[in-house]
Every structure is written in C-alpha cells, then in structure tokens.
Design a protein around this motif. Structure first.
Motif, mmCIF file in Angstrom:
data_model
loop_
_atom_site.group_PDB
_atom_site.id
_atom_site.type_symbol
_atom_site.label_atom_id
_atom_site.label_comp_id
_atom_site.label_asym_id
_atom_site.label_seq_id
_atom_site.Cartn_x
_atom_site.Cartn_y
_atom_site.Cartn_z
ATOM 1 N N LEU A 138 2.175 1.694 -3.485
ATOM 2 C CA LEU A 138 1.135 2.251 -4.364
ATOM 3 C C LEU A 138 0.964 3.749 -4.110
ATOM 4 C CD1 LEU A 138 -1.475 -0.651 -4.238
ATOM 5 C CD2 LEU A 138 -0.064 0.038 -6.204
ATOM 6 N N ALA A 139 1.014 4.153 -2.848
ATOM 7 C CA ALA A 139 0.932 5.578 -2.519
ATOM 8 C C ALA A 139 2.096 6.335 -3.160
ATOM 9 C CB ALA A 139 0.937 5.769 -1.004
ATOM 10 N N ALA A 140 3.286 5.763 -3.068
ATOM 11 C CA ALA A 140 4.461 6.401 -3.667
ATOM 12 C C ALA A 140 4.308 6.507 -5.184
ATOM 13 C CB ALA A 140 5.726 5.636 -3.305
ATOM 14 N N LEU A 141 3.809 5.468 -5.811
ATOM 15 C CA LEU A 141 3.619 5.495 -7.272
ATOM 16 C C LEU A 141 2.600 6.547 -7.690
ATOM 17 C CD1 LEU A 141 3.742 1.687 -8.127
ATOM 18 C CD2 LEU A 141 5.454 3.451 -8.682
ATOM 19 N N VAL A 142 1.526 6.682 -6.940
ATOM 20 C CA VAL A 142 0.546 7.732 -7.237
ATOM 21 C C VAL A 142 1.223 9.102 -7.169
ATOM 22 C CG1 VAL A 142 -1.512 8.929 -6.354
ATOM 23 C CG2 VAL A 142 -1.502 6.430 -6.540
ATOM 24 N N HIS A 143 2.084 9.296 -6.180
ATOM 25 C CA HIS A 143 2.742 10.587 -6.035
ATOM 26 C C HIS A 143 3.823 10.819 -7.094
ATOM 27 C CE1 HIS A 143 0.251 10.900 -2.577
ATOM 28 N NE2 HIS A 143 0.609 12.162 -2.475
ATOM 29 N N VAL A 144 4.431 9.768 -7.583
ATOM 30 C CA VAL A 144 5.340 9.922 -8.730
ATOM 31 C C VAL A 144 4.530 10.339 -9.960
ATOM 32 C CG1 VAL A 144 6.860 8.687 -10.336
ATOM 33 C CG2 VAL A 144 7.118 8.356 -7.872
ATOM 34 N N TYR A 145 3.371 9.735 -10.135
ATOM 35 C CA TYR A 145 2.490 10.110 -11.255
ATOM 36 C C TYR A 145 2.076 11.586 -11.142
ATOM 37 C CZ TYR A 145 -1.638 10.257 -14.254
ATOM 38 O OH TYR A 145 -2.569 10.603 -15.196
ATOM 39 N N ILE A 146 1.722 12.015 -9.929
ATOM 40 C CA ILE A 146 1.357 13.424 -9.725
ATOM 41 C C ILE A 146 2.548 14.324 -10.045
ATOM 42 C CG2 ILE A 146 0.635 15.144 -8.024
ATOM 43 C CD1 ILE A 146 -0.926 12.821 -6.620
ATOM 44 N N PHE A 147 3.753 13.896 -9.657
ATOM 45 C CA PHE A 147 4.962 14.646 -10.009
ATOM 46 C C PHE A 147 5.068 14.811 -11.524
ATOM 47 C CE2 PHE A 147 9.227 13.896 -11.768
ATOM 48 C CZ PHE A 147 9.832 15.100 -11.467
ATOM 49 N N VAL A 148 4.869 13.735 -12.252
ATOM 50 C CA VAL A 148 4.956 13.791 -13.719
ATOM 51 C C VAL A 148 3.939 14.789 -14.268
ATOM 52 C CG1 VAL A 148 4.590 12.461 -15.847
ATOM 53 C CG2 VAL A 148 5.944 11.489 -13.974
ATOM 54 N N LEU A 149 2.712 14.717 -13.771
ATOM 55 C CA LEU A 149 1.685 15.642 -14.246
ATOM 56 C C LEU A 149 2.035 17.092 -13.936
ATOM 57 C CD1 LEU A 149 -1.599 13.761 -13.236
ATOM 58 C CD2 LEU A 149 -0.596 13.949 -15.525
ATOM 59 N N GLU A 150 2.439 17.357 -12.711
ATOM 60 C CA GLU A 150 2.647 18.732 -12.275
ATOM 61 C C GLU A 150 3.964 19.328 -12.763
ATOM 62 O OE1 GLU A 150 0.033 18.623 -8.158
ATOM 63 O OE2 GLU A 150 2.192 18.259 -8.040
ATOM 64 N N THR A 151 4.935 18.479 -13.030
ATOM 65 C CA THR A 151 6.256 18.986 -13.390
ATOM 66 C C THR A 151 6.570 18.834 -14.874
ATOM 67 O OG1 THR A 151 6.992 18.427 -11.177
ATOM 68 C CG2 THR A 151 8.708 18.875 -12.769
ATOM 69 N N LEU A 152 6.208 17.721 -15.459
ATOM 70 C CA LEU A 152 6.606 17.441 -16.836
ATOM 71 C C LEU A 152 5.486 17.655 -17.861
ATOM 72 C CD1 LEU A 152 8.602 14.159 -16.097
ATOM 73 C CD2 LEU A 152 9.464 16.519 -16.222
ATOM 74 N N ARG A 153 4.238 17.560 -17.408
ATOM 75 C CA ARG A 153 3.128 17.594 -18.366
ATOM 76 C C ARG A 153 2.097 18.670 -18.040
ATOM 77 N NH1 ARG A 153 0.855 11.881 -19.834
ATOM 78 N NH2 ARG A 153 -0.434 13.433 -20.805
ATOM 79 N N LEU A 190 -4.547 3.752 4.046
ATOM 80 C CA LEU A 190 -4.528 2.297 4.226
ATOM 81 C C LEU A 190 -3.139 1.794 4.619
ATOM 82 C CD1 LEU A 190 -6.825 1.267 1.236
ATOM 83 C CD2 LEU A 190 -7.430 1.400 3.672
ATOM 84 N N ALA A 191 -2.097 2.402 4.058
ATOM 85 C CA ALA A 191 -0.730 2.018 4.428
ATOM 86 C C ALA A 191 -0.467 2.292 5.895
ATOM 87 C CB ALA A 191 0.281 2.753 3.546
ATOM 88 N N ILE A 192 -0.882 3.452 6.361
ATOM 89 C CA ILE A 192 -0.699 3.785 7.774
ATOM 90 C C ILE A 192 -1.474 2.830 8.658
ATOM 91 C CG2 ILE A 192 -1.211 5.537 9.532
ATOM 92 C CD1 ILE A 192 -0.633 7.651 7.261
ATOM 93 N N ALA A 193 -2.729 2.588 8.292
ATOM 94 C CA ALA A 193 -3.591 1.716 9.112
ATOM 95 C C ALA A 193 -3.032 0.293 9.222
ATOM 96 C CB ALA A 193 -5.001 1.680 8.541
ATOM 97 N N THR A 194 -2.411 -0.183 8.156
ATOM 98 C CA THR A 194 -1.857 -1.538 8.210
ATOM 99 C C THR A 194 -0.428 -1.562 8.754
ATOM 100 O OG1 THR A 194 -1.216 -1.400 5.872
ATOM 101 C CG2 THR A 194 -3.327 -2.445 6.370
ATOM 102 N N ALA A 195 0.281 -0.449 8.652
ATOM 103 C CA ALA A 195 1.661 -0.408 9.159
ATOM 104 C C ALA A 195 1.719 -0.259 10.670
ATOM 105 C CB ALA A 195 2.438 0.716 8.471
ATOM 106 N N ILE A 196 0.731 0.379 11.256
ATOM 107 C CA ILE A 196 0.757 0.586 12.711
ATOM 108 C C ILE A 196 0.840 -0.747 13.462
ATOM 109 C CG2 ILE A 196 -0.622 1.370 14.690
ATOM 110 C CD1 ILE A 196 -1.434 3.793 12.957
ATOM 111 N N PRO A 197 -0.031 -1.727 13.165
ATOM 112 C CA PRO A 197 0.117 -2.999 13.865
ATOM 113 C C PRO A 197 1.428 -3.722 13.526
ATOM 114 C CG PRO A 197 -1.971 -2.936 12.649
ATOM 115 C CD PRO A 197 -1.211 -1.701 12.327
ATOM 116 N N LEU A 203 0.827 -1.210 0.000
ATOM 117 C CA LEU A 203 0.000 0.000 0.000
ATOM 118 C C LEU A 203 0.861 1.260 0.000
ATOM 119 C CD1 LEU A 203 -2.717 -1.231 2.486
ATOM 120 C CD2 LEU A 203 -3.074 -0.702 0.064
ATOM 121 N N ALA A 204 1.952 1.250 0.750
ATOM 122 C CA ALA A 204 2.865 2.393 0.751
ATOM 123 C C ALA A 204 3.518 2.568 -0.618
ATOM 124 C CB ALA A 204 3.918 2.227 1.843
#
Length: 128
Positions: A11-26, A116-123, A8-9
C-alpha cells in the motif's frame, strides 16, 4: 505478521506510485494543482522539480516492491529492501511534517503505510 507487513508495504508503494503520477505526469492539471496548492504559473515553473521528485517517489516504490518480491525467497535481501524503501518514505513524510505544518495531512498520507509496514515487519524479520 509477515503478510500484514507485506500488504502495508505494498500500500505504501502504491501511494508513492500515485504521487509519481501526480508529480510527473499530471503536475499542471487543475486537480493536481489543487492537491498541492500551486497556481498555474507556479506549476509551469516547478514542473521539472516536481517531475524529479516524482521519479524519486517511483524509485522508493520500486525498491519496496522488489523487497516484497524477495522477502520469502531471500529474506535478508527482501527485508533490507523493504526497510530501505519504507524507511525512506517515512523519513520524507517526517521531514514534510517538520518543515511545513500546513502539510501535516499530506505527510500523514505519505507516511502512515510506511510506518505501519515497518512496525509490523520488524517482528516478522526477527522471526524469519
């Protein structure tokens, strides 16, 4: 539970890389402007601001990825970075949702995997 949290973490990182591409390159491309609801003129004016925001998103993805890489070798450092990255992502998503109700879908896209990453990483962190 740790594997789920790491996936989940990631996937979160990949979404933010995609946002980087949109905001910076495209940023000024028509499809990106449609996603963010900006005109051609506004995109040209806001390009430096969007690029700066995109770099922030990339840094959050990198912090999270380093946390993932360290979580087995050095659990304290790995979880600290994983939580720092995903909690920052979630905080930004919550701010977006609270500040502009028309952006709830974008906030959900940006914040679901970190939540979801936080919720599952805490335990997992408590055990490890």
């Amino acid at each position: 539970m740790l594997i789920v949290a790491v996936v989940l973490a990631a996937l979160a990182a990949l979404v933010h890389v995609y946002i980087f591409v949109l905001e910076t390159l495209r940023w000024e491309e028509p499809r990106t402007r449609a996603i963010f609801g900006t005109s051609e003129r506004d995109a040209a004016i806001t390009r430096p601001l969007a690029a700066n925001q995109g770099v922030y998103n990339l840094m959050l993805a990198i912090v999270t990825a380093v946390g993932i890489a360290l979580v087995w070798a050095n659990p304290a450092a790995g979880f600290a970075l994983l939580f720092a990255g995903t909690a920052s992502m979630l905080g930004a998503a919550l701010y977006l949702a609270a500040s502009d109700r028309t952006k709830l879908r974008a906030a959900a896209t940006q914040g679901l995997f970190p939540l979801l990453a936080i919720a599952t990483a805490i335990p997992a962190a408590a055990i490890g």
